[in-house]
Design a protein around this motif. Structure first.
Motif, mmCIF file in Angstrom:
data_model
loop_
_atom_site.group_PDB
_atom_site.id
_atom_site.type_symbol
_atom_site.label_atom_id
_atom_site.label_comp_id
_atom_site.label_asym_id
_atom_site.label_seq_id
_atom_site.Cartn_x
_atom_site.Cartn_y
_atom_site.Cartn_z
ATOM 1 N N ALA A 123 -28.505 43.208 52.397
ATOM 2 C CA ALA A 123 -27.571 44.107 51.710
ATOM 3 C C ALA A 123 -28.312 45.263 51.044
ATOM 4 O O ALA A 123 -27.841 46.406 51.073
ATOM 5 C CB ALA A 123 -26.753 43.326 50.680
ATOM 6 N N ARG A 124 -29.462 44.991 50.442
ATOM 7 C CA ARG A 124 -30.268 46.061 49.838
ATOM 8 C C ARG A 124 -30.674 47.085 50.884
ATOM 9 O O ARG A 124 -30.590 48.299 50.663
ATOM 10 C CB ARG A 124 -31.529 45.482 49.195
ATOM 11 N N ALA A 125 -31.130 46.597 52.026
ATOM 12 C CA ALA A 125 -31.555 47.502 53.094
ATOM 13 C C ALA A 125 -30.379 48.326 53.592
ATOM 14 O O ALA A 125 -30.493 49.550 53.775
ATOM 15 C CB ALA A 125 -32.179 46.704 54.238
ATOM 16 N N ALA A 126 -29.250 47.670 53.794
ATOM 17 C CA ALA A 126 -28.068 48.371 54.305
ATOM 18 C C ALA A 126 -27.592 49.426 53.314
ATOM 19 O O ALA A 126 -27.211 50.528 53.712
ATOM 20 C CB ALA A 126 -26.954 47.371 54.597
ATOM 21 N N GLU A 127 -27.624 49.111 52.042
ATOM 22 C CA GLU A 127 -27.168 50.069 51.025
ATOM 23 C C GLU A 127 -28.062 51.308 50.996
ATOM 24 O O GLU A 127 -27.587 52.439 50.939
ATOM 25 C CB GLU A 127 -27.119 49.419 49.645
ATOM 26 N N GLY A 128 -29.367 51.115 51.036
ATOM 27 C CA GLY A 128 -30.283 52.253 51.053
ATOM 28 C C GLY A 128 -30.083 53.117 52.281
ATOM 29 O O GLY A 128 -30.043 54.351 52.190
ATOM 30 N N ASN A 129 -29.937 52.479 53.432
ATOM 31 C CA ASN A 129 -29.720 53.227 54.675
ATOM 32 C C ASN A 129 -28.380 53.964 54.649
ATOM 33 O O ASN A 129 -28.283 55.102 55.105
ATOM 34 C CB ASN A 129 -29.802 52.296 55.883
ATOM 35 N N ARG A 130 -27.367 53.314 54.122
ATOM 36 C CA ARG A 130 -26.042 53.942 54.025
ATOM 37 C C ARG A 130 -26.101 55.186 53.127
ATOM 38 O O ARG A 130 -25.527 56.222 53.443
ATOM 39 C CB ARG A 130 -25.042 52.910 53.469
ATOM 40 N N ARG A 131 -26.830 55.075 52.034
ATOM 41 C CA ARG A 131 -26.952 56.200 51.099
ATOM 42 C C ARG A 131 -27.640 57.393 51.771
ATOM 43 O O ARG A 131 -27.185 58.533 51.662
ATOM 44 C CB ARG A 131 -27.737 55.728 49.877
ATOM 45 N N ILE A 132 -28.736 57.134 52.467
ATOM 46 C CA ILE A 132 -29.467 58.215 53.127
ATOM 47 C C ILE A 132 -28.649 58.797 54.277
ATOM 48 O O ILE A 132 -28.552 60.021 54.427
ATOM 49 C CB ILE A 132 -30.844 57.722 53.626
ATOM 50 N N LEU A 133 -28.063 57.937 55.089
ATOM 51 C CA LEU A 133 -27.241 58.416 56.197
ATOM 52 C C LEU A 133 -26.075 59.253 55.682
ATOM 53 O O LEU A 133 -25.739 60.288 56.262
ATOM 54 C CB LEU A 133 -26.726 57.244 57.036
ATOM 55 N N GLY A 134 -25.497 58.836 54.561
ATOM 56 C CA GLY A 134 -24.414 59.617 53.956
ATOM 57 C C GLY A 134 -24.873 60.999 53.530
ATOM 58 O O GLY A 134 -24.171 61.993 53.739
ATOM 59 N N ALA A 135 -26.073 61.077 52.955
ATOM 60 C CA ALA A 135 -26.601 62.371 52.517
ATOM 61 C C ALA A 135 -26.915 63.268 53.716
ATOM 62 O O ALA A 135 -26.639 64.471 53.692
ATOM 63 C CB ALA A 135 -27.849 62.170 51.663
ATOM 64 N N VAL A 136 -27.472 62.686 54.766
ATOM 65 C CA VAL A 136 -27.776 63.471 55.971
ATOM 66 C C VAL A 136 -26.478 63.928 56.640
ATOM 67 O O VAL A 136 -26.364 65.076 57.085
ATOM 68 C CB VAL A 136 -28.664 62.663 56.944
ATOM 69 N N THR A 137 -25.486 63.055 56.675
ATOM 70 C CA THR A 137 -24.184 63.412 57.253
ATOM 71 C C THR A 137 -23.522 64.521 56.448
ATOM 72 O O THR A 137 -22.959 65.461 57.020
ATOM 73 C CB THR A 137 -23.272 62.166 57.323
ATOM 74 N N VAL A 154 -29.478 67.558 63.694
ATOM 75 C CA VAL A 154 -29.796 67.483 62.263
ATOM 76 C C VAL A 154 -30.720 66.300 61.992
ATOM 77 O O VAL A 154 -31.704 66.426 61.264
ATOM 78 C CB VAL A 154 -28.503 67.412 61.414
ATOM 79 N N ARG A 155 -30.430 65.144 62.571
ATOM 80 C CA ARG A 155 -31.298 63.969 62.377
ATOM 81 C C ARG A 155 -32.689 64.220 62.945
ATOM 82 O O ARG A 155 -33.696 63.805 62.372
ATOM 83 C CB ARG A 155 -30.696 62.739 63.031
ATOM 84 N N LEU A 156 -32.753 64.886 64.077
ATOM 85 C CA LEU A 156 -34.036 65.234 64.675
ATOM 86 C C LEU A 156 -34.838 66.108 63.714
ATOM 87 O O LEU A 156 -36.035 65.883 63.497
ATOM 88 C CB LEU A 156 -33.804 65.956 66.002
ATOM 89 N N ALA A 157 -34.183 67.090 63.117
ATOM 90 C CA ALA A 157 -34.852 68.017 62.199
ATOM 91 C C ALA A 157 -35.306 67.333 60.913
ATOM 92 O O ALA A 157 -36.407 67.598 60.426
ATOM 93 C CB ALA A 157 -33.910 69.177 61.858
ATOM 94 N N LEU A 158 -34.465 66.469 60.365
ATOM 95 C CA LEU A 158 -34.734 65.891 59.052
ATOM 96 C C LEU A 158 -35.527 64.595 59.080
ATOM 97 O O LEU A 158 -36.154 64.232 58.082
ATOM 98 C CB LEU A 158 -33.415 65.621 58.316
ATOM 99 N N VAL A 159 -35.482 63.890 60.207
ATOM 100 C CA VAL A 159 -36.108 62.568 60.248
ATOM 101 C C VAL A 159 -37.137 62.458 61.378
ATOM 102 O O VAL A 159 -38.315 62.227 61.133
ATOM 103 C CB VAL A 159 -35.034 61.455 60.410
#
Length: 193
Positions: A123-137, A154-159
């Motif tokens: 759950a910790r991992a999923a929450e962190g990933n969700r937060r970052i994916l939300g910001a990138v989106t 955008v993902r290619l550029a930022l990640v």
């Protein structure tokens, strides 16, 4: 008043990071962490009930530290193009400042036993990933990047591009070149338009 712990959790996790950077996830064992710190193995087991817990905690602490700065860059800059360039630059700058942690992150959560993590760690991992994916989106939307191709750009550029620049040098066991941050930013600018 109880005596402060001589071998606290951060000290043990720091040792696990060093071990992962030099020997990979397989090198992170309870006995290796104990040996690296000079701690009795009971101190390690007192803080981490299993190797799986140790691997999860060292992975999550490292990725959360990276994500904290990355998210701050994306969330504080109001201009989406500047935010994107700054995020790409941050990937490289953070890796330069934290080479052992960056080397650890190149392995991926799967190699740190993610399939066996407890529900809490997952759950910790999923929450962190969700937060970052939300910001990138959100940044992609602010740029008007609609559709799968634009979102992928955008993902290619930022990640992906900043990480590939870092990965090549870390895997060759060579320092990042002085111009790496500028190059990551230039690539992001070109992709973001």
């Amino acid at each position: 008043m109880p005596r402060p712990a001589r071998f606290d959790t951060p000290l043990l996790l720091d040792a696990a990071v060093r071990l992962a950077a030099t020997a990979g996830p397989l090198g992170v064992t309870m006995s290796a962490v104990a040996k690296e710190t000079g701690a009795p193995s009971g101190s390690v087991y007192h803080r981490f009930p299993s190797r799986t817990a140790l691997l999860a905690e060292v992975w999550l602490r490292t990725v959360e530290r990276f994500q904290e700065g990355y998210y701050a860059v994306l969330a504080t800059e109001s201009d989406p193009r500047r935010a994107g360039r700054a995020a790409a630059r941050h990937v490289v700058a953070w890796c330069r400042a934290h080479p052992d942690e960056a080397a650890l992150l190149l392995y991926g959560a799967e190699q740190f036993g993610r399939a066996d993590w407890s529900e809490e760690y997952a759950a910790r991992a999923a929450e962190g990933n969700r937060r970052i994916l939300g910001a990138v989106t959100a940044l992609a939307e602010a740029l008007g990047a609609t559709g799968p191709r634009a979102a992928e750009r955008v993902r290619l550029a930022l990640v992906d591009l900043p990480l590939s620049l870092v990965r090549r040098h870390l895997r060759a066991d060579e320092p990042l070149p002085p111009h790496a941050e500028e190059l990551a930013e230039e690539c992001a600018a070109a992709l973001l338009g």
